[in-house]
Motif scaffolding. Sequence first.
Motif, PDB file in Angstrom:
ATOM      1  N   THR A 180       0.794  -1.276  -0.086  1.00 43.32           N
ATOM      2  CA  THR A 180      -0.089   0.081   0.018  1.00 43.32           C
ATOM      3  C   THR A 180       0.995   1.371   0.015  1.00 43.32           C
TER       4      THR A 180
ATOM      5  N   THR B  16      -5.010   6.104   2.427  1.00 43.89           N
ATOM      6  CA  THR B  16      -4.231   4.822   2.080  1.00 43.89           C
ATOM      7  C   THR B  16      -2.699   4.845   2.832  1.00 43.89           C
ATOM      8  N   GLU B  17      -2.033   6.099   3.007  1.00 41.32           N
ATOM      9  CA  GLU B  17      -0.819   5.905   4.013  1.00 41.32           C
ATOM     10  C   GLU B  17      -1.123   5.543   5.172  1.00 41.32           C
TER      11      GLU B  17
END
Length: 280
Positions: free
Chosen positions: A118, A246-247
């Motif tokens: 990711t 997402t991080e």
Amino acid sequence: MVGSGLANQTGAAVGSLAFPVIGPVGVVAVRQYVAAAVLLAVGRPRPRSFTRRQWWPVLALGAVFGTMNLSLYTAVDRIGLGLAVTLEFLGPLAIALAAVRRRVDACCAVIAAAGVVTLLRPRPSTDYAGMALGLVAAGCWAAYILLNRTVGRRIPGAQGSAAAAAVSALTFLPVGVVVVLTRTPTWQAVGCAVVAGVLSSAVPYLADLVTLRHVPAQAFGLFMSVNPVLAAVVGWVGLGQRLGWTECAGIGAIVAANTLSMATRGRWDRGGGGGAKTGQ
């Protein structure tokens, strides 16, 4: 433990404020000097008594120590504090997962791998060099753990760690000279670098020394999972480095993997499953 974690990440954030003036290399050089001064005062090594068998892991540890900090701080400069520390955290996580053979650890490895994918997914704004430096820091941290164990077995007390810090500081002396001649450092920048050295080296070392006398190694290892989260929070509050969802998901997956592995480790050990306990 909270004070140690916050000091470590706050030190990195303060050090990054000096990047525009002396660069990550200059900050790391000052940090190595501070770490050496503290560890030499605590460890009081007697290098003349070291044998060749004792010297080689000390020299290797000194090289890894400097490389780890340089790659981490350069990664912080490129991708931010939260992501850099999370990628570096993969080093001790890999050591912990490799120490035992359980199904839960296989699941943790998959979760951590999903978090890495990711974080490293291709995007137009992805800084692959920064990500690579974060992974280099992870490999160095893993090597640092293994070498520290070897040094601890062969040299009594903190003498080995102190000698390794001195070796690393001596290696960075020419770097400091070049920075002074080419960068024209300001007192504010040097002050930030010194604060980074104190908060990220001296305070965590002494705090962890006291903590491990009162807290089981497993609980200490479990708390280590919080460091990427602390780094993300300090980066956001102190440096304005915001992370996307997402991080955050990637960081959460890596933190969850270590938390799950460490939380189930004690039960496995008591049950005779053969799992090895990890320590600092």
